[in-house]
Design a protein around this motif. Sequence first.
Motif, PDB file in Angstrom:
ATOM      1  N   THR A 170       0.889  -1.048  -0.392  1.00 13.83           N
ATOM      2  CA  THR A 170       0.259  -0.490  -0.107  1.00 13.83           C
ATOM      3  C   THR A 170       0.842   1.329   0.106  1.00 13.83           C
ATOM      4  O   THR A 170       0.552   1.900  -1.105  1.00 13.83           O
ATOM      5  N   GLN A 190       4.131   1.858  -0.820  1.00  9.92           N
ATOM      6  CA  GLN A 190       4.524   1.487  -2.023  1.00  9.92           C
ATOM      7  C   GLN A 190       3.739   2.111  -3.477  1.00  9.92           C
ATOM      8  O   GLN A 190       4.360   3.062  -4.874  1.00  9.92           O
ATOM      9  N   SER A 191       2.579   0.916  -3.644  1.00 12.13           N
ATOM     10  CA  SER A 191       1.611   1.603  -3.999  1.00 12.13           C
ATOM     11  C   SER A 191       1.150   3.318  -4.475  1.00 12.13           C
ATOM     12  O   SER A 191       1.255   4.113  -5.074  1.00 12.13           O
TER      13      SER A 191
END
Length: 90
Positions: free
Chosen positions: A62, A64-65
């Motif tokens: 999450t 990283q996104s």
Amino acid sequence: MFALTDEFSRAAFAAFNAQMAQFDECAQAVVDVALSSLATATVASNQFLSAQNTEEFFDVATSQSQLALGLAQAYSREATDAALNKPLFR
């Protein structure tokens, strides 16, 4: 007649040098982005590898996104700004 040809040659040489300077700036920007992306990917992969359970894994995914989305938005703003500041649109 020779002076006119000589001036055209100097003007062409100056234009070529200006284009090469712009190319150099673009190439350096690409190298900087590539190095930054590599560093970010290294950090992300280390975080994924250090996840102990599925909750940590999804927390890392999450974060990283969200980081990737923020970078894409920043790139979009910069690309739009660069495109609109070209002499064609002034």
